[in-house]
Design a protein around this motif. Structure first.
Motif, mmCIF file in Angstrom:
data_model
loop_
_atom_site.group_PDB
_atom_site.id
_atom_site.type_symbol
_atom_site.label_atom_id
_atom_site.label_comp_id
_atom_site.label_asym_id
_atom_site.label_seq_id
_atom_site.Cartn_x
_atom_site.Cartn_y
_atom_site.Cartn_z
ATOM 1 N N GLU A 86 -2.294 -9.263 -11.121
ATOM 2 C CA GLU A 86 -1.873 -7.910 -10.777
ATOM 3 C C GLU A 86 -0.352 -7.842 -10.659
ATOM 4 O O GLU A 86 0.283 -6.900 -11.136
ATOM 5 N N SER A 128 2.431 -5.724 -13.165
ATOM 6 C CA SER A 128 3.409 -4.775 -12.619
ATOM 7 C C SER A 128 4.824 -5.162 -13.026
ATOM 8 O O SER A 128 5.653 -4.302 -13.367
ATOM 9 N N LYS A 168 5.360 -4.409 -16.759
ATOM 10 C CA LYS A 168 5.519 -2.974 -17.000
ATOM 11 C C LYS A 168 6.911 -2.510 -16.581
ATOM 12 O O LYS A 168 7.576 -1.755 -17.317
ATOM 13 N N LYS A 169 7.364 -2.963 -15.440
ATOM 14 C CA LYS A 169 8.681 -2.556 -14.943
ATOM 15 C C LYS A 169 9.788 -3.017 -15.892
ATOM 16 O O LYS A 169 10.718 -2.266 -16.223
ATOM 17 N N ASN A 201 2.227 5.775 -19.937
ATOM 18 C CA ASN A 201 3.155 5.095 -19.023
ATOM 19 C C ASN A 201 3.050 5.604 -17.592
ATOM 20 O O ASN A 201 3.487 4.930 -16.640
ATOM 21 N N SER A 202 2.443 6.762 -17.410
ATOM 22 C CA SER A 202 2.253 7.304 -16.053
ATOM 23 C C SER A 202 1.023 6.722 -15.375
ATOM 24 O O SER A 202 0.840 6.905 -14.163
ATOM 25 N N CYS A 203 0.183 6.025 -16.148
ATOM 26 C CA CYS A 203 -1.030 5.428 -15.595
ATOM 27 C C CYS A 203 -0.739 4.000 -15.107
ATOM 28 O O CYS A 203 0.042 3.259 -15.719
ATOM 29 N N GLU A 204 -1.393 3.612 -14.003
ATOM 30 C CA GLU A 204 -1.204 2.269 -13.460
ATOM 31 C C GLU A 204 -1.804 1.190 -14.369
ATOM 32 O O GLU A 204 -1.377 0.037 -14.322
ATOM 33 N N GLU A 205 -2.795 1.563 -15.183
ATOM 34 C CA GLU A 205 -3.512 0.561 -15.983
ATOM 35 C C GLU A 205 -2.849 0.278 -17.336
ATOM 36 O O GLU A 205 -3.223 -0.698 -17.996
ATOM 37 N N ARG A 261 -3.963 -3.502 -18.000
ATOM 38 C CA ARG A 261 -4.036 -4.322 -16.785
ATOM 39 C C ARG A 261 -5.241 -5.253 -16.835
ATOM 40 O O ARG A 261 -5.131 -6.448 -16.547
#
Length: 258
Positions: free
Chosen positions: A2, A6, A9-10, A36-40, A108
């Motif tokens: 996880e 993250s 993505k960052k 890109n607005s989704c966490e997955e 993810r």
């Protein structure tokens, strides 16, 4: 995992866009923004689709890809005049391409990747797939198969060569067909046999005359033989008095004209 996702993505979203255009294509800005607005999910590369005209000769151009000169590129509908103008600058084997929409999305979890793949396939992007790297990166590639690649100069010349070969073959077959049809209409007799070709005409006429003379000689000989035979019979008949001599003489006269 996880924490790694993250971080990936960052880092990706902070990086500069290294594409030649330097920004997301206008037609897919809303798609990239949604993912890109989704966490997955987050996107790693994208292209809305483009029309390319490349040249095989790599010279005098700052924009190159795989040793090819880019004569023309557009992410929108192009005009014929634009392509022709770019094609005039070609110095090698020009190739026109259409590269369809492509999108790479890092996911993810594997379940997220499967969902993305299912959506892509159901939307018509049937060449889509997913990969898992050794570091655990799960990538879904959204792709389709309706691309186009046409080597203009080489293929066109090959088509022209085949076209000329077919014209030549058509001309030969046409000549043969017309000649055969004319011969049938004129009813030209078959060519003479080899024996007739070897025997000249004057020889054939001579042989024919000799055969007629031989037949005439045999006919006269037969008449004289019959006359002698009848003369002998007349002598015998005169002794017995059973036949008139005038009848025998008439028969002899008729035999001479037969």
């Amino acid at each position: 995992m996880e924490k790694s996702f993250s971080q990936w993505k960052k880092q990706c979203l902070k990086k500069l866009d290294l594409s030649k255009k330097g920004s997301v294509d206008e037609d897919i800005v809303h798609v990239v923004s949604l993912l890109n607005s989704c966490e997955e999910f987050f996107t790693t590369s994208s292209c809305s689709g483009r029309v390319l005209l490349t040249d095989g000769a790599a010279d005098n151009s700052a924009v190159q890809k795989q040793n090819c000169v880019w004569l023309f590129v557009s992410h929108h509908k192009c005009k014929c005049d634009e392509l022709l103008s770019a094609l005039a600058r070609s110095r090698g084997d020009a190739v026109m391409k259409f590269e369809p929409f492509v999108l790479h999305v890092q996911c993810r979890r594997l379940e997220d990747a499967q969902l993305m793949h299912s959506v892509a396939v159901n939307s018509g992007f049937r060449n889509s797939g997913l990969t898992v790297s050794k570091t655990g990166k799960i990538i879904t590639a959204v792709r389709s198969t309706h691309g186009l690649e046409v080597p203009l100069t080489q293929i066109a010349n090959q088509k022209m060569e085949e076209n000329l070969r077919r014209i030549h073959r058509f001309y030969q077959n046409l000549q043969s067909a017309l000649t055969t049809e004319k011969l049938q209409k004129l009813q030209i007799p078959d060519p003479p046999s080899s024996q007739e070709l070897n025997d000249p005409p004057h020889r054939l006429e001579t042989e024919k005359g000799e055969e007629e003379e031989e037949q005439e000689r045999r006919s006269k000989s037969s008449v004289y033989k019959r006359r002698r035979k009848r003369g002998q019979q007349h002598h015998t008949d005169s002794c017995h008095g059973d036949r008139d001599s005038s009848v025998t003489e008439l028969d002899d006269c008729l035999d001479l004209f037969t």
